[in-house]
Motif scaffolding. Structure first.
Motif, PDB file in Angstrom:
ATOM      1  N   ILE A   2      -9.770  -1.566  -0.503  1.00 53.63           N
ATOM      2  CA  ILE A   2      -9.369  -2.941  -0.795  1.00 53.63           C
ATOM      3  C   ILE A   2      -9.990  -3.857   0.247  1.00 53.63           C
ATOM      4  CG2 ILE A   2      -7.425  -4.507  -1.103  1.00 53.63           C
ATOM      5  CD1 ILE A   2      -5.698  -2.019  -1.696  1.00 53.63           C
ATOM      6  N   SER A  19     -14.139  -4.380  -3.186  1.00 50.62           N
ATOM      7  CA  SER A  19     -13.109  -3.386  -3.496  1.00 50.62           C
ATOM      8  C   SER A  19     -13.663  -2.367  -4.484  1.00 50.62           C
ATOM      9  CB  SER A  19     -11.872  -4.064  -4.094  1.00 50.62           C
ATOM     10  OG  SER A  19     -11.281  -4.952  -3.163  1.00 50.62           O
ATOM     11  N   GLN A  27     -10.649  -8.408  -7.660  1.00 48.20           N
ATOM     12  CA  GLN A  27      -9.351  -8.827  -7.128  1.00 48.20           C
ATOM     13  C   GLN A  27      -8.347  -9.008  -8.270  1.00 48.20           C
ATOM     14  OE1 GLN A  27      -9.333 -12.009  -4.217  1.00 48.20           O
ATOM     15  NE2 GLN A  27      -7.316 -12.713  -4.858  1.00 48.20           N
ATOM     16  N   LEU A  46      -7.001  -5.578  -9.174  1.00 49.46           N
ATOM     17  CA  LEU A  46      -6.118  -5.032  -8.145  1.00 49.46           C
ATOM     18  C   LEU A  46      -4.773  -5.740  -8.083  1.00 49.46           C
ATOM     19  CD1 LEU A  46      -8.734  -4.298  -5.398  1.00 49.46           C
ATOM     20  CD2 LEU A  46      -6.813  -2.794  -5.876  1.00 49.46           C
ATOM     21  N   SER A 104       0.832  -1.205   0.000  1.00 47.04           N
ATOM     22  CA  SER A 104       0.000   0.000   0.000  1.00 47.04           C
ATOM     23  C   SER A 104       0.865   1.253   0.000  1.00 47.04           C
ATOM     24  CB  SER A 104      -0.926   0.013   1.224  1.00 47.04           C
ATOM     25  OG  SER A 104      -1.877  -1.022   1.153  1.00 47.04           O
TER      26      SER A 104
END
Length: 229
Positions: free
Chosen positions: A112, A117, A195, A198, A42
């Motif tokens: 997230i 998300s 997902q 991401l 992150s």
């Protein structure tokens, strides 16, 4: 810019496990997983997003500090909640306006969470003064509001979400043609994320594209609040 994905299946696995074992003892035992699989990627993402955000607007901040920066802390504030679970089961990254001091100001947002998300743009739970300023701008400049909320680039990317009043807000004409918009209590555009997206190598570019699509909306909110975009 990372040559490998920032987030991975391990990021989501940790959040799923945390949802099952939302206890301090478990978290302390698995802290290294949190730092490796969630916090470190992150913070790397925030660092790499900063120059892209600067090209969208110089007035929003991507702050990679581990504490007090763009990444929300994992600990929940349970003081006024019946739910005493100590940890959030998601990670939130907010890139807020440099005039804002907390989460209740205009910002770009990345959420997230397994199965939920999303990318977000806008302002969540504005105070009464801020809310009135936004509503007044809708009334005073309906064409600008329609362009911001209904323009093709924004409307095909984001959907408006958040809380709204069941009745017209006090002080506004109940028969106003935009009364349904004036009922919003949150002014947030949301775009769901998978997902797979991401955890892909191109997610930084994808998120940057989404934020660019949200610029008419963010520009409107900044105008309403009399801050630069």
């Amino acid at each position: 810019m990372a040559s490998t994905p920032y987030f991975s299946s391990r990021s989501f696995a940790f959040l799923r496990d945390l949802a099952t074992h939302n206890e301090r003892e478990w978290f302390h035992k698995h802290r290294k997983r949190y730092e490796r699989d969630l916090r470190a990627p992150s913070l790397a993402f925030i660092t790499d997003f900063a120059p892209h955000l600067g090209k969208i607007s110089p007035h929003f901040r991507a702050d990679p500090r581990p504490s007090g920066g763009s990444m929300f802390r994992i600990h929940r504030d349970t003081r006024f909640s019946k739910d005493k679970s100590p940890y959030k089961t998601f990670t939130g990254l907010q890139f807020r306006h440099d005039r804002g001091k907390d989460a209740h100001c205009p910002g770009f947002y990345l959420h997230i969470e397994p199965g939920n998300s999303f990318a977000g743009v806008g302002i969540w739970r504005p105070d009464g003064t801020t809310l009135k300023a936004i509503r007044d701008t809708i009334v005073e400049n309906p064409a600008l509001w329609k362009k911001a909320s209904g323009g093709k680039k924004f409307a095909t990317t984001f959907s408006l979400q958040g809380d709204r009043l069941t009745r017209p807000p006090q002080g506004y004409d109940p028969d106003h043609p935009l009364i349904q918009d004036l009922k919003w209590k949150d002014f947030i555009g949301v775009c769901p994320l998978t997902q797979k997206s991401l955890t892909g190598k191109d997610f930084l570019a994808e998120f940057t594209h989404l934020c660019r699509a949200g610029t008419p909306w963010m520009s409107f909110l900044c105008k309403a609040l009399d801050v630069p975009f």
